[in-house]
Design an enzyme around this catalytic site. Structure first.
Site, short mmCIF file in Angstrom:
data_model
loop_
_atom_site.label_atom_id
_atom_site.label_comp_id
_atom_site.label_asym_id
_atom_site.label_seq_id
_atom_site.Cartn_x
_atom_site.Cartn_y
_atom_site.Cartn_z
N CYS A 78 0.87 -1.18 0.00
CA CYS A 78 0.00 0.00 0.00
C CYS A 78 0.90 1.23 0.00
O CYS A 78 1.72 1.39 0.92
CB CYS A 78 -0.87 -0.02 1.26
N CYS A 192 -0.71 3.83 -6.33
CA CYS A 192 -1.65 3.23 -5.37
C CYS A 192 -1.83 1.81 -5.86
O CYS A 192 -2.07 1.58 -7.05
CB CYS A 192 -2.99 3.96 -5.40
N1 DGL Z 1 -3.99 0.61 -1.80
C1 DGL Z 1 -3.67 1.81 -1.14
C2 DGL Z 1 -2.44 2.49 -1.71
O1 DGL Z 1 -1.64 1.86 -2.34
C3 DGL Z 1 -4.67 2.77 -0.60
C4 DGL Z 1 -6.11 2.75 -0.91
C5 DGL Z 1 -6.91 3.46 0.15
O2 DGL Z 1 -7.18 2.81 1.16
O3 DGL Z 1 -7.20 4.67 0.02
O4 DGL Z 1 -2.23 3.65 -1.51
#
Ligand code: DGL
Length: 268
Positions: A78, A192
């Site tokens: 993430c 993301c």
């Molecule tokens: N998958 C996450 C990232 O790479 C974040 C998504 C979220 O929870 O806003 O930033």
């Protein structure tokens, strides 16, 4: 450090299903690696939380998960959690932690026009970490940024088999294009882990002259490197997905996770 047992898993952590885009290429390199995939559905979306909240929440939750599953290595799959909490997690936990950072360096090497777009959550695109990466690797380029919570929701909806807001990808690309220099943008960093789940939609919105890149293949190689020489099971066993309990956001159907080698869902 003593070698882990063959059954010690690799723990993947994300707010939701985005980290599957890191799990996929990792399984291709380490096909029998035991997997625990953790999604903080009670905290989703991270992109709309404050830095202070995430800096406290992510290390605490990872601490619980590490105690419960005893992984050999943890991957913060993430960008939002990594850019805000990676240092806190490393300070708190005594195991190798792999983070996920925006692929600005390879994007700077790839661009012909000198204009790069960075598409992330709102929390990620405002991070000083992104300023530092831009200054270090792309100081002679224009780096445009745009945060899109709608894309996170669209990616979750897609994997959960719910209706996807078709305009989300177009709006996100337009959010980069309308900035000064945006017309010349030829590379977009998907900063993301949810966004590669919408690669087809984003590519269609950006057009064929724009290349999309993300860090997942590099992260998978890093995981393989850090676990080199360690024992693995002879055969792959189904992995487990663990979701933090949320009243509004139930875990997805197992069929959505099966292509990633997940065979069981737990909630905590
Ligand atoms: N998958 C996450 C990232 O790479 C974040 C998504 C979220 O929870 O806003 O930033």
């Amino acid at each position: 450090m003593t070698a882990p047992s063959a059954n010690a898993p690799i723990l993947f952590f994300d707010s939701g299903l985005g980290g599957l885009t890191v799990l996929g290429p990792t399984r291709a390199l380490l096909p029998t690696a035991p997997i625990v995939y953790a999604a903080d559905y009670a905290g989703l979306p991270y992109g709309e939380k404050s830095d202070a909240e995430l800096a406290a929440r992510v290390p605490a939750l990872l601490g619980r998960l590490v105690e419960r599953y005893q992984p050999r290595l943890a991957v913060i799959a993430c960008n939002t959690a990594s850019t805000i909490a990676l240092a806190h997690v490393r300070a708190a936990l005594d195991l190798p932690i792999v983070g996920t950072v925006p692929a600005i360096k390879p994007a700077a090497e790839m661009t012909q026009s000198g204009v790069i777009g960075v598409l992330g959550t709102e929390a990620t695109v405002r991070q000083p970490y992104v300023d530092d990466l831009s200054a270090k690797f792309a100081s002679d380029k224009i780096v445009l940024r745009h945060g899109s919570p709608a894309l996170v929701a669209a990616a979750e909806n897609k994997l959960n088999g719910r209706e996807v807001n078709a305009a989300a990808a177009e709006r996100a690309i337009a959010g980069l294009r309308r900035q000064p220099g945006g017309d010349a943008m030829d590379v977009i960093v998907l900063a993301c882990t949810h966004f590669p789940l919408l690669a087809a939609e984003l590519q269609a919105a950006a057009g064929p002259d724009v290349r999309l890149i993300d860090g997942s293949a590099g992260i998978a190689r890093r995981i393989a490197h850090l676990t080199q020489g360690q024992p693995w099971p002879a055969e792959a066993a189904p992995g487990v997905a663990v979701f933090t309990r949320s009243d509004t956001n139930p875990p997805p159907p197992i069929a959505a996770l099966a292509p990633y080698g997940i065979g069981r869902i737990e909630t905590i």
